[in-house]
Design a protein around this motif. Structure first.
Motif, PDB file in Angstrom:
ATOM      1  N   GLU A 153       4.041  -6.237   2.795  1.00  0.00           N
ATOM      2  CA  GLU A 153       5.245  -6.154   1.998  1.00  0.00           C
ATOM      3  C   GLU A 153       5.789  -4.737   2.007  1.00  0.00           C
ATOM      4  O   GLU A 153       5.041  -3.761   2.062  1.00  0.00           O
ATOM      5  N   GLY A 154       7.100  -4.641   1.929  1.00  0.00           N
ATOM      6  CA  GLY A 154       7.735  -3.335   1.857  1.00  0.00           C
ATOM      7  C   GLY A 154       7.778  -2.631   3.199  1.00  0.00           C
ATOM      8  O   GLY A 154       7.577  -3.224   4.260  1.00  0.00           O
ATOM      9  N   TYR A 155       8.023  -1.348   3.147  1.00  0.00           N
ATOM     10  CA  TYR A 155       8.175  -0.535   4.348  1.00  0.00           C
ATOM     11  C   TYR A 155       6.820  -0.003   4.780  1.00  0.00           C
ATOM     12  O   TYR A 155       6.262   0.912   4.167  1.00  0.00           O
ATOM     13  N   GLN A 156       6.244  -0.601   5.827  1.00  0.00           N
ATOM     14  CA  GLN A 156       4.948  -0.196   6.350  1.00  0.00           C
ATOM     15  C   GLN A 156       5.018  -0.149   7.876  1.00  0.00           C
ATOM     16  O   GLN A 156       4.530  -1.054   8.568  1.00  0.00           O
ATOM     17  N   THR A 161       3.437  -1.853  13.420  1.00  0.00           N
ATOM     18  CA  THR A 161       3.104  -1.496  14.795  1.00  0.00           C
ATOM     19  C   THR A 161       1.754  -2.068  15.203  1.00  0.00           C
ATOM     20  O   THR A 161       1.586  -2.589  16.316  1.00  0.00           O
ATOM     21  N   GLU A 162       0.775  -2.009  14.290  1.00  0.00           N
ATOM     22  CA  GLU A 162      -0.540  -2.561  14.591  1.00  0.00           C
ATOM     23  C   GLU A 162      -0.470  -4.074  14.758  1.00  0.00           C
ATOM     24  O   GLU A 162      -1.129  -4.646  15.649  1.00  0.00           O
ATOM     25  N   LEU A 163       0.326  -4.757  13.931  1.00  0.00           N
ATOM     26  CA  LEU A 163       0.477  -6.200  14.073  1.00  0.00           C
ATOM     27  C   LEU A 163       1.103  -6.547  15.421  1.00  0.00           C
ATOM     28  O   LEU A 163       0.683  -7.502  16.087  1.00  0.00           O
ATOM     29  N   ALA A 259      -3.895   1.811   6.464  1.00  0.00           N
ATOM     30  CA  ALA A 259      -3.346   1.990   5.116  1.00  0.00           C
ATOM     31  C   ALA A 259      -1.964   2.607   5.209  1.00  0.00           C
ATOM     32  O   ALA A 259      -1.668   3.416   6.095  1.00  0.00           O
ATOM     33  N   ALA A 260      -1.114   2.204   4.284  1.00  0.00           N
ATOM     34  CA  ALA A 260       0.256   2.702   4.280  1.00  0.00           C
ATOM     35  C   ALA A 260       0.281   4.171   3.883  1.00  0.00           C
ATOM     36  O   ALA A 260      -0.317   4.565   2.879  1.00  0.00           O
ATOM     37  N   ARG A 261       0.968   4.983   4.674  1.00  0.00           N
ATOM     38  CA  ARG A 261       1.118   6.394   4.348  1.00  0.00           C
ATOM     39  C   ARG A 261       2.265   6.648   3.382  1.00  0.00           C
ATOM     40  O   ARG A 261       2.307   7.672   2.719  1.00  0.00           O
ATOM     41  N   VAL A 262       3.187   5.695   3.351  1.00  0.00           N
ATOM     42  CA  VAL A 262       4.349   5.820   2.472  1.00  0.00           C
ATOM     43  C   VAL A 262       4.293   4.693   1.463  1.00  0.00           C
ATOM     44  O   VAL A 262       4.097   3.528   1.827  1.00  0.00           O
ATOM     45  N   GLN A 263       4.435   5.032   0.209  1.00  0.00           N
ATOM     46  CA  GLN A 263       4.430   4.019  -0.843  1.00  0.00           C
ATOM     47  C   GLN A 263       5.845   3.509  -1.054  1.00  0.00           C
ATOM     48  O   GLN A 263       6.749   4.267  -1.417  1.00  0.00           O
TER      49      GLN A 263
END
Length: 404
Positions: A153-156, A161-163, A259-263
């Motif tokens: 969900e959200g901006y990740q 890219t991994e998916l 893990a998302a670097r940007v929340q």
């Protein structure tokens, strides 16, 4: 639904396309006089293209009758099903969503993907990757296999890219297509770097083994060989209209994601009045048929729509010049455009060329705006807006704009 009369856009397109096999069936026969001689109507006949521009009726559509292009909902013909059994190859397309619906840019890219798949010698399916909830059917968009990515969900961008990398390993698509706009353009460039491919950006045409792309800030065209990662522009191909597609879900078990670097804290609430008309996705526009301007402003606020106006409303001083829509104002590309009391002058219709859905509220059922609209409400604008506001009060404004 059986009593709802709807215009069939596919039949209208066939009637305008003289190269289509069914064009003669819908265009009618030439008129003959009492002596048997062919007669030509000296008066100019008009038709309206998909952009809303008025054009000469060279195909004699008026003689054929407008009713040939209108069918009830229960009489809409079902398109033939396009099936790809046991595909040997895939063309992967990242599907951008706006409010849970596929964008017009994404439909154009799917049209290009189907062209690439058809050109292959072995059975090739178009694999659509979507991240998020789909709120409409995409059977006619051109997706043979659908890969729904949940849990992201959200901006990740790192997780996306991994998916894509995992999907590339599982399905090994011949080509990757990403619409060259916004987040999908960024994702396409990220994936190309990881795959070690040189992407083709700004693609607007495909010719055999070559691609034609825009460069130099859109002022020059460059030709380059067909590559694996493509970032096409809008109108790179015609959307799919001839078939229904299976959109069959495929099994996919993603591995661990970074893990998302940007929340992502969600979208920032923006006042629709601060959105430029050229960037607004939902516009409520007023014309000479609006007499209660306080009600109009309340309706726009309640619906969460940006306000627009025709030139007459601007010249009369009811709306500022910056809110004028049309050839002499702002050309808009909204997803939904509600025209309240606007007859539809040709200059105004020119500004609606890229609008996806036009809703007309007017007392004149024969006005040009009603002919351009996908949905029309014939009646007093004050009463219709009051009923629309009553419905909007039952749910949040954001949901109303998405449902429109």
């Amino acid at each position: 639904m059986s009593d709802v009369i709807r215009k069939d856009p596919r039949l209208a397109w066939i009637a305008r396309n003289r190269l289509h096999p069914r064009h003669g069936e819908l265009s009618g026969q030439p008129l003959r006089g009492p002596t048997g001689l062919l007669r030509k109507n000296p008066r100019p006949q008009w038709q309206y293209g998909p952009s809303g521009l008025r054009r000469l009726d060279r195909a004699n559509l008026q003689a054929a009758g407008v009713t040939t292009l209108v069918r009830r909902a229960s009489e809409q013909p079902q398109l033939p099903l396009h099936r790809v059994d046991n595909p040997q190859h895939y063309i992967a397309v990242w599907l951008p969503l706006s409010g849970g619906r596929l964008t017009a840019h994404g439909k154009d890219v799917l049209g290009l993907a189907q062209q690439l798949a058809t050109a292959q010698h072995q059975a090739t399916a178009v694999l659509g990757l979507v991240c998020g909830e789909l709120k409409e059917s995409i059977e006619e968009a051109g997706v043979d296999r659908l890969l729904q990515l949940d849990g992201v969900e959200g901006y990740q961008p790192e997780a996306w890219t991994e998916l894509c990398l995992q999907a590339d390993s599982d399905f090994q698509p011949l080509h990757w297509l990403f619409p060259d706009a916004g987040e999908s353009a960024e994702l396409g460039r990220r994936l190309a770097v990881v795959l070690g491919e040189r992407p083709a950006t700004g693609v607007w045409k495909w010719e055999g083994e070559q691609l034609i792309a825009r460069s130099g800030a859109g002022h020059q065209d460059v030709t380059r060989p067909l590559c694996r990662v493509l970032l096409p522009l809008e109108e790179c191909a015609m959307p799919c209209t001839e078939y229904r597609y299976e959109a069959q879900p495929v099994s996919f078990e993603p591995g661990s994601l970074p893990a998302a670097r940007v929340q992502d804290r969600g979208r920032v609430a923006v006042d629709p009045a601060d959105i430029p008309l050229g960037e607004a996705e939902f516009i409520l526009s007023a014309g000479n048929g609006v007499h209660d301007w306080e009600q109009f402003h309340r309706a726009a606020t309640l619906l969460g729509a940006a306000e627009g106006a025709s030139r007459v409303a601007v010249d009369d001083g009811f709306m500022p010049r910056s809110r004028q829509v049309g050839a002499t104002g702002t050309w808009v590309s909204a997803r939904v455009y509600i025209a309240v009391g606007i007859s539809g002058a040709v200059q105004h219709l020119q500004g609606l060329g890229k609008v996806e859905k036009v809703v007309a509220i007017n007392q004149d059922a024969d006005c040009d705006m009603v002919k351009r609209a996908s949905l029309s409400a014939i009646g007093d604008s004050h009463e219709i807006l009051a009923a629309l506001m009553a419905l909007a009060e039952e749910q949040p404004a954001r949901e109303v704009s998405n449902a429109a």
